[in-house]
Each structure stands twice: as structure tokens, then as C-alpha cells.
Design a protein around this motif. Structure first.
Motif, PDB file in Angstrom:
ATOM      1  N   ARG A 102     -26.042  42.470 -33.638  1.00 41.38           N
ATOM      2  CA  ARG A 102     -26.802  42.162 -32.543  1.00 41.38           C
ATOM      3  C   ARG A 102     -25.405  41.927 -31.392  1.00 41.38           C
ATOM      4  NH1 ARG A 102     -29.933  36.280 -32.203  1.00 41.38           N
ATOM      5  NH2 ARG A 102     -30.453  36.712 -29.442  1.00 41.38           N
ATOM      6  N   ALA A 103     -23.862  41.313 -31.480  1.00 40.06           N
ATOM      7  CA  ALA A 103     -23.157  41.167 -30.329  1.00 40.06           C
ATOM      8  C   ALA A 103     -23.033  42.457 -29.851  1.00 40.06           C
ATOM      9  CB  ALA A 103     -22.090  40.864 -31.324  1.00 40.06           C
ATOM     10  N   PHE A 104     -23.155  43.698 -31.442  1.00 41.48           N
ATOM     11  CA  PHE A 104     -21.733  44.728 -30.917  1.00 41.48           C
ATOM     12  C   PHE A 104     -23.543  45.636 -29.480  1.00 41.48           C
ATOM     13  CE2 PHE A 104     -18.872  45.188 -34.215  1.00 41.48           C
ATOM     14  CZ  PHE A 104     -18.243  45.214 -32.743  1.00 41.48           C
ATOM     15  N   GLU A 105     -24.935  45.207 -30.295  1.00 42.12           N
ATOM     16  CA  GLU A 105     -26.091  45.982 -29.553  1.00 42.12           C
ATOM     17  C   GLU A 105     -26.386  44.812 -28.849  1.00 42.12           C
ATOM     18  OE1 GLU A 105     -29.964  44.706 -31.911  1.00 42.12           O
ATOM     19  OE2 GLU A 105     -28.823  46.638 -33.454  1.00 42.12           O
ATOM     20  N   ALA A 106     -25.919  43.865 -27.862  1.00 44.28           N
ATOM     21  CA  ALA A 106     -25.742  43.451 -27.098  1.00 44.28           C
ATOM     22  C   ALA A 106     -24.795  44.455 -25.532  1.00 44.28           C
ATOM     23  CB  ALA A 106     -25.208  42.227 -26.533  1.00 44.28           C
ATOM     24  N   GLY A 107     -23.715  44.622 -26.054  1.00 44.79           N
ATOM     25  CA  GLY A 107     -23.055  45.138 -25.296  1.00 44.79           C
ATOM     26  C   GLY A 107     -21.283  44.794 -25.674  1.00 44.79           C
ATOM     27  N   ALA A 108     -21.139  43.710 -26.869  1.00 43.74           N
ATOM     28  CA  ALA A 108     -19.683  43.264 -26.747  1.00 43.74           C
ATOM     29  C   ALA A 108     -18.681  44.703 -27.211  1.00 43.74           C
ATOM     30  CB  ALA A 108     -19.305  42.071 -27.805  1.00 43.74           C
ATOM     31  N   ILE A 109     -17.724  44.303 -27.044  1.00 43.14           N
ATOM     32  CA  ILE A 109     -17.145  45.537 -27.581  1.00 43.14           C
ATOM     33  C   ILE A 109     -16.171  45.225 -28.752  1.00 43.14           C
ATOM     34  CG2 ILE A 109     -14.590  46.477 -27.055  1.00 43.14           C
ATOM     35  CD1 ILE A 109     -16.336  47.483 -24.817  1.00 43.14           C
ATOM     36  N   ASP A 110     -15.905  44.208 -29.446  1.00 44.78           N
ATOM     37  CA  ASP A 110     -15.612  43.321 -30.157  1.00 44.78           C
ATOM     38  C   ASP A 110     -15.641  41.845 -30.397  1.00 44.78           C
ATOM     39  OD1 ASP A 110     -14.125  43.245 -32.663  1.00 44.78           O
ATOM     40  OD2 ASP A 110     -12.204  44.119 -32.067  1.00 44.78           O
ATOM     41  N   TYR A 111     -15.180  41.237 -31.679  1.00 43.53           N
ATOM     42  CA  TYR A 111     -15.850  39.891 -32.113  1.00 43.53           C
ATOM     43  C   TYR A 111     -15.111  39.210 -32.639  1.00 43.53           C
ATOM     44  CZ  TYR A 111     -17.522  41.042 -37.308  1.00 43.53           C
ATOM     45  OH  TYR A 111     -16.839  40.782 -38.559  1.00 43.53           O
ATOM     46  N   GLN A 123      -4.274  39.436 -31.067  1.00 35.43           N
ATOM     47  CA  GLN A 123      -4.109  40.872 -31.422  1.00 35.43           C
ATOM     48  C   GLN A 123      -5.349  41.616 -30.908  1.00 35.43           C
ATOM     49  OE1 GLN A 123      -1.440  43.505 -31.908  1.00 35.43           O
ATOM     50  NE2 GLN A 123      -0.957  40.973 -32.155  1.00 35.43           N
ATOM     51  N   ARG A 124      -6.656  40.844 -31.201  1.00 38.70           N
ATOM     52  CA  ARG A 124      -7.867  41.732 -30.726  1.00 38.70           C
ATOM     53  C   ARG A 124      -7.921  41.858 -28.645  1.00 38.70           C
ATOM     54  NH1 ARG A 124     -12.336  40.452 -35.128  1.00 38.70           N
ATOM     55  NH2 ARG A 124     -11.275  41.664 -36.755  1.00 38.70           N
ATOM     56  N   VAL A 125      -7.745  40.561 -28.129  1.00 38.64           N
ATOM     57  CA  VAL A 125      -7.393  40.585 -26.866  1.00 38.64           C
ATOM     58  C   VAL A 125      -6.652  41.102 -26.106  1.00 38.64           C
ATOM     59  CG1 VAL A 125      -6.667  38.513 -24.543  1.00 38.64           C
ATOM     60  CG2 VAL A 125      -8.100  38.289 -26.538  1.00 38.64           C
ATOM     61  N   LYS A 126      -5.321  41.241 -26.811  1.00 37.01           N
ATOM     62  CA  LYS A 126      -4.143  42.740 -26.399  1.00 37.01           C
ATOM     63  C   LYS A 126      -4.837  43.918 -27.093  1.00 37.01           C
ATOM     64  CE  LYS A 126       1.017  43.378 -27.437  1.00 37.01           C
ATOM     65  NZ  LYS A 126       1.890  43.066 -28.562  1.00 37.01           N
ATOM     66  N   ARG A 127      -5.325  43.932 -27.586  1.00 35.63           N
ATOM     67  CA  ARG A 127      -6.040  46.139 -27.595  1.00 35.63           C
ATOM     68  C   ARG A 127      -6.224  45.744 -27.360  1.00 35.63           C
ATOM     69  NH1 ARG A 127      -9.001  46.776 -33.305  1.00 35.63           N
ATOM     70  NH2 ARG A 127     -11.104  45.917 -32.324  1.00 35.63           N
ATOM     71  N   LEU A 128      -8.102  44.697 -26.484  1.00 31.63           N
ATOM     72  CA  LEU A 128      -8.912  44.978 -25.358  1.00 31.63           C
ATOM     73  C   LEU A 128      -8.270  45.453 -24.385  1.00 31.63           C
ATOM     74  CD1 LEU A 128     -11.796  42.811 -26.058  1.00 31.63           C
ATOM     75  CD2 LEU A 128     -11.800  45.155 -26.162  1.00 31.63           C
ATOM     76  N   LEU A 129      -7.267  45.019 -23.674  1.00 29.33           N
ATOM     77  CA  LEU A 129      -6.471  44.961 -22.430  1.00 29.33           C
ATOM     78  C   LEU A 129      -5.943  46.654 -22.679  1.00 29.33           C
ATOM     79  CD1 LEU A 129      -5.105  40.879 -21.913  1.00 29.33           C
ATOM     80  CD2 LEU A 129      -7.163  42.417 -20.873  1.00 29.33           C
ATOM     81  N   TYR A 130      -4.925  46.775 -23.591  1.00 26.09           N
ATOM     82  CA  TYR A 130      -4.529  48.143 -23.553  1.00 26.09           C
ATOM     83  C   TYR A 130      -5.454  49.378 -23.605  1.00 26.09           C
ATOM     84  CZ  TYR A 130      -1.322  51.545 -25.610  1.00 26.09           C
ATOM     85  OH  TYR A 130      -0.695  53.088 -25.618  1.00 26.09           O
ATOM     86  N   GLN A 131      -6.384  49.058 -23.223  1.00 27.72           N
ATOM     87  CA  GLN A 131      -7.078  50.105 -23.998  1.00 27.72           C
ATOM     88  C   GLN A 131      -7.878  50.343 -22.752  1.00 27.72           C
ATOM     89  OE1 GLN A 131      -9.846  48.485 -27.657  1.00 27.72           O
ATOM     90  NE2 GLN A 131      -8.697  50.618 -29.238  1.00 27.72           N
ATOM     91  N   ASN A 132      -8.631  48.790 -21.705  1.00 30.32           N
ATOM     92  CA  ASN A 132      -9.147  48.926 -20.416  1.00 30.32           C
ATOM     93  C   ASN A 132      -7.567  49.169 -19.713  1.00 30.32           C
ATOM     94  OD1 ASN A 132     -10.927  48.185 -18.927  1.00 30.32           O
ATOM     95  ND2 ASN A 132     -10.200  47.220 -18.337  1.00 30.32           N
ATOM     96  N   ARG A 133      -6.778  49.654 -19.793  1.00 35.16           N
ATOM     97  CA  ARG A 133      -5.734  49.841 -19.040  1.00 35.16           C
ATOM     98  C   ARG A 133      -5.918  51.362 -18.797  1.00 35.16           C
ATOM     99  NH1 ARG A 133      -2.440  43.521 -18.040  1.00 35.16           N
ATOM    100  NH2 ARG A 133      -5.211  42.791 -17.887  1.00 35.16           N
ATOM    101  N   LEU A 134      -5.223  51.316 -20.121  1.00 33.47           N
ATOM    102  CA  LEU A 134      -5.477  52.788 -20.467  1.00 33.47           C
ATOM    103  C   LEU A 134      -6.679  54.333 -20.060  1.00 33.47           C
ATOM    104  CD1 LEU A 134      -3.698  55.176 -22.398  1.00 33.47           C
ATOM    105  CD2 LEU A 134      -5.072  54.287 -23.986  1.00 33.47           C
TER     106      LEU A 134
END
Length: 315
Positions: A102-111, A123-134
């Protein structure tokens, strides 16, 4: 070509949304220690208001809250902000597969699940930021490459490839709408003499000054100024009749005269001048723009034969 700066993952703006006051404080303290700027909200409705105000890079969103839960808030964020979509990391104590789906269906990137494992969250926040900025960096590079493919690097005008694509598109529209279509073909008089006397750097500077003058005169959204080759420039004037094109050509010549670029090797003046060929037509089905460009080229030849520094036109 100025390349984007290296990707950094520190100092992000993060919105923490949780109805549990103690959890909010824990998350804020931890994330601030990591160098992030943290804003807080207590439920989904407040989160929507806060998001609009601060535009955070990441949203840490509790799934189960009163007023508006995390799933509904996430869906609302995705609906309101689509380009780019918000980066939502769902925080939930519900670790069953249905809640994760349900979280992913709502649009969440991760949990992440409660109780929070802080190293995992980091690590998950760091990865999100890295992927977004990349992703943003790649988009920036692609835009840069796309622009390089369309622009003459010396003059910053449209290059020959972009010119031809533009002519194809606008010519087809002129056929459909049956409006006039005009071309100005401009040539710097005695440019070889200019290069021989002032050197190639001087010649490049001259081309750049002429190009800037063209952009000052040719500024309607539908018009295009392009470097046609060497010291030649082609101006495309959709929905412009012959008289309108002549007027623009005369404005171009006046702007070049105003610049007063010295040209001691010119046989006709002490400054840089332009010869211009001007042609106009109403495109017909089955016709192509090549003939109109050819006509403008012929009129340019006549302008040179008549003494240069003049505009010759015709249909």
C-alpha cells in the motif's frame, strides 16, 4: 561545457510527519546530527501545508496518523506535485506485506519500520538523496547536450541542423494555415579581408557581435536566427510578408551600422556592413522551403553585384 558539480548528500531539507511527539523529536535530533534541516508536522493535512511552504527534498511520513494518514497524504502529494514527484520514505509499525504494498502504491519510494533502526534510516535517506541528485544531474547534462546539438557554439545562434528542423516544422504549418513565409539571407561584406587583416580571433569576435545584433532585432517567438555557414546568417520569418521581412532586414542593417565595427579592409565603408537577400512566398502543398532559400541566395548575389551593403528582395 560547464559540468554539474559533484553530488553531495548532506544538508537536505527534510519534512518529518508523525503524530507521536517523542518520535518526531527523536527523528529531528538524529537527522540534524546528520547535517539535515528538519521541519515537523503532526498529521497528513499539516504535512501538505508544510510541503507547499518549504518544498522539502525528502518526506519521512508515518503511515498511521489521525486526521489524514500517511497513505492518503502520500497520494495527495503525488497528485499535487508530479514533476518532480516528492521523495517519500514511509515510516510504519505495520510490517505486513499488504501495508508495504500500500505504501508503494501510494507513491512512496521506500519504507522503514518501527522501532527504527537508525543505521538503516541513515542509509536509506542517504541513498534517496544520492539517487535524486544523480537524476537531476543527469537531466541537467542531457539538457546541456541537447542544447549543444542545436546551437552554433561560436555565435550561440541556431546551427544548421536546428535550422533545418525548424524550417521543416514551420513550413508545414505555413502550408496548413496559408500564411506568408519569408527568408533573409545575410552575408558580412568582405569578411575574408576582415579575417586576413584582424586575424581569426578578430573574425570570431566580429561574428559574435553580428550574431548578438541579429538576436536584438529578431526576437519574436516564431522567428529564428541561425548561422548558415561561415559569415552567412539565415533569418526565418514565419507569418511575415515581403514588406515585413524587408523592414526587419533594414532594421538589421541599421543595427550593424550602429555597432560601427571597424573594417579598414572593406572596399565600401570603414565599418562592417551586411548584404541581404530577401525572399517571400505563401507555401503551397507539395512545395519545399529549399526553393525559397535558393531565391534568397539569388537576391543576396544580386545585392553583392550591385555594390554590397544593401538589401535586394523579391517573391
Amino acid at each position: 561545457m560547464n559540468l554539474p558539480q559533484p553530488i553531495e548528500t548532506a544538508a537536505a531539507k527534510i519534512l518529518v510527519v508523525d503524530d507521536d511527539g517523542f518520535m518526531r523529536m527523536q527523528l529531528r535530533v538524529y537527522l540534524q546530527k546528520e547535517g539535515h534541516r528538519v521541519e515537523l508536522a503532526t498529521n497528513g493535512e499539516e504535512a501538505l501545508t508544510k510541503f507547499a511552504e518549504i518544498k522539502p527534498e525528502v518526506v519521512l511520513l508515518d503511515a498511521v496518523m489521525p486526521v489524514m494518514d500517511g497513505f492518503a497524504c502520500c497520494q495527495a502529494l503525488m497528485k499535487i506535485y508530479q514533476n518532480p514527484s516528492p521523495l517519500v520514505l514511509m515510516i510504519t509499525g505495520l510490517d505486513d506485506e499488504a501495508s508495504v504494498d500500500r505504501a508503494f502504491e501510494a507513491g512512496a519510494i521506500d519504507y522503514v519500520t518501527k522501532p527504527i533502526h537508525w543505521a538503516v534510516l541513515r542509509q536509506r535517506v542517504k541513498r534517496l538523496l544520492y539517487q535524486n541528485r544523480l537524476q537531476h544531474q543527469l537531466e541537467s547534462v542531457n539538457q546541456m547536450l541537447e542544447r549543444l546539438a542545436k546551437v552554433d557554439q561560436l555565435t550561440q545562434l541556431a546551427n544548421r541542423r536546428q535550422l533545418e528542423l525548424f524550417l521543416d516544422t514551420e513550413w508545414s504549418e505555413a502550408i496548413r494555415e496559408q500564411y506568408p513565409f519569408s527568408i533573409l539571407l545575410c552575408d558580412i561584406d568582405y569578411f575574408k579581408n576582415y579575417n586576413d587583416h584582424y586575424g581569426h580571433q578578430g573574425g570570431d569576435d566580429c561574428l559574435q557581435q553580428v550574431a548578438k545584433a541579429l538576436t536584438r532585432v529578431v526576437h519574436r517567438p516564431k522567428d529564428l536566427a541561425a548561422r548558415y555557414g561561415g559569415e552567412e546568417f539565415l533569418i526565418v520569418l514565419p507569418n511575415t510578408d515581403l514588406q515585413g521581412a524587408i523592414h526587419i532586414g533594414e532594421d538589421i542593417q541599421a543595427e550593424i551600422t550602429r555597432l560601427a565595427i571597424p573594417h579598414v579592409q572593406s572596399a565600401i565603408a570603414d565599418h562592417v556592413t551586411l548584404s541581404i537577400g530577401c525572399a517571400s512566398t505563401i507555401p503551397r502543398l507539395g512545395s519545399d522551403w529549399g526553393k525559397l532559400v535558393g531565391a534568397a541566395d539569388q537576391y543576396l548575389y544580386e545585392a553583392k553585384a550591385q555594390g554590397r551593403n544593401r538589401l535586394v528582395s523579391g517573391r
